[in-house]
Design an enzyme around this catalytic site. Structure first.
Site, short mmCIF file in Angstrom:
data_model
loop_
_atom_site.label_atom_id
_atom_site.label_comp_id
_atom_site.label_asym_id
_atom_site.label_seq_id
_atom_site.Cartn_x
_atom_site.Cartn_y
_atom_site.Cartn_z
N VAL A 1 46.07 25.54 45.85
CA VAL A 1 44.76 25.81 46.44
C VAL A 1 44.00 26.81 45.57
CG1 VAL A 1 43.52 26.58 48.49
CG2 VAL A 1 45.66 25.31 48.74
N ASP A 2 44.69 27.83 45.05
CA ASP A 2 44.06 28.77 44.12
C ASP A 2 43.48 28.03 42.92
OD1 ASP A 2 44.41 31.29 45.33
OD2 ASP A 2 46.47 31.43 44.62
N LEU A 3 44.27 27.14 42.35
CA LEU A 3 43.85 26.45 41.12
C LEU A 3 42.65 25.54 41.37
CD1 LEU A 3 47.37 25.57 39.67
CD2 LEU A 3 45.97 27.59 39.24
#
Length: 384
Positions: free
Chosen positions: A175-177
């Protein structure tokens, strides 16, 4: 060679992964990205190790593998946001910048006078990207969160793993990426809108929870169309079989042969043409209905085969399939070597290998050969 974003300056108040990944993408594309870090400590992710670059590592100036992978090509300055001097330094950097990236909790920077309105008062041209866990508004907006929270609440964990097993986290901070990539796209779009004279500087509100839900893609659309809650299905493709990972004699292989024509080709390779002629299995829908009886037949036929030989035979037949690699196997694959996905970077702590940016322009240059910065290495030049 200059990258396509040469001349664009970005100030990054980024921590952990999402905003730094966004900033790294912009840096790879040629933007000058100035990373503002806490004096003495820097971005908390510098300490997320081992491993660290240049081990055995010193007591100060740590560069974790985690930090190195998402801060390539930036310049680091140490600024204490809690001081009046530090706040003025950030505003001074913003005056000459095209974009500012931040990923604090909603409203956190207001206590330092570095919220959007304050920055825009000295830099009306700026694109102000706020990345947060739950967004700038809503009942959860002041709550903290890391990637696993949004994999959980966005539904990703519920469809990952084997049926009946506990919810499973994807093995990278996905999700961060993805949020970082959405952020880079949003900044570029806002810069284009400003260039066209239609918007000037503007703010962007990007929430990790929103991104996690968007990443559910067709699983979310399936639910919205039918009302049926999707569940974990392991490696199997729902509604299609055989389309999953199978165990072979010396490893695992991913085979996607749910199409009737490809299923027949698979049966030829494994010597089970009778399955393709069996009315219980000849058509996709029938195979799916009868998969409890059908799949053991395929598993038994594959159990004694070697992965590499099977992979070569199936690909010659035009089937979609792949061996399941560990990373050492990934990086030693001849095609991966041909694609030159590894880059050697000279870092102040020593030579390191890094994964290249996957974008390949025909003319423009990707500037992914520059290392992540040492803490505060740009202090003298950028803060004078």
């Amino acid at each position: 060679m200059a990258g396509p974003l040469a001349g664009i300056r970005v100030v990054e108040l980024g921590r952990f992964v999402a905003a730094p990944w966004c900033g790294q993408m912009l840096a790879d594309l040629g933007a000058e990205v100035i990373k503002v870090e806490q004096p003495g400590q820097g971005d908390q992710i510098r300490q997320y190790g081992p491993p660290f670059v240049g081990e055995p590592y010193p007591a100060e100036g740590l560069t974790s593998s985690y930090f190195a992978c998402c801060n390539r090509g930036k310049r680091s300055v140490e600024i204490d946001l809690a001081t009046a001097e530090g706040q003025e330094q950030v505003k001074a950097l913003a005056r000459g910048a095209d974009a500012l990236l931040e990923n604090f909790k909603a409203g956190h920077l207001r206590r330092f006078g570095l919220h959007e309105e304050a920055i825009r008062s000295v830099a009306p041209q700026i694109i102000y990207l706020s990345i947060s866990g739950f967004g700038q508004s809503g009942p959860y907006s002041d709550r903290p969160g890391l990637d696993s929270v949004f994999q959980a609440m966005g539904g990703l964990m519920s469809v990952t793993g084997e049926p009946g097993a506990p919810p499973t986290k994807i093995g990278v901070t996905i999700v961060d990426l993805i949020t970082g990539l959405y952020g880079a796209i949003a900044v570029l779009a806002a810069l284009r809108a400003r260039e066209m004279g239609g918007a000037g500087g503007q703010s962007i509100d990007l929430a990790l929870l929103d991104v996690a839900i968007a990443a559910m893609s067709h699983r979310a659309q399936d639910y919205l169309l039918t009302g049926d809650v999707p569940r974990a299905s392991g490696t199997a493709t729902v509604g299609s079989t055989p389309a999953q990972v199978f165990r072979a004699a010396d490893g695992w292989i991913n085979i996607q042969a749910g199409d009737d024509r490809n299923f027949k080709r698979l049966c030829e390779v494994i010597g089970r043409e009778d399955l393709a002629d069996d009315p219980r299995y000849a058509r996709r829908l029938e195979r799916w209905k009868n998969r409890a009886e059908f799949l053991p037949e395929i598993e038994a036929a594959l159990a004694g085969r070697e992965v590499r030989s099977l992979y070569e035979q199936l690909t010659r037949k035009g089937l979609v399939c792949s061996p399941i690699y560990t990373l050492d196997q990934t990086f030693s694959d001849p095609h991966v070597i041909h694609r030159d996905v590894l880059r050697t970077i000279e870092h102040p702590r020593g030579t390191i290998r890094s994964v290249r940016n996957p974008i390949r322009f025909s003319k423009s240059h990707i500037q992914d050969e520059r290392p992540s910065p040492m803490l505060g290495e740009g202090n003298r030049e950028l803060l004078r």
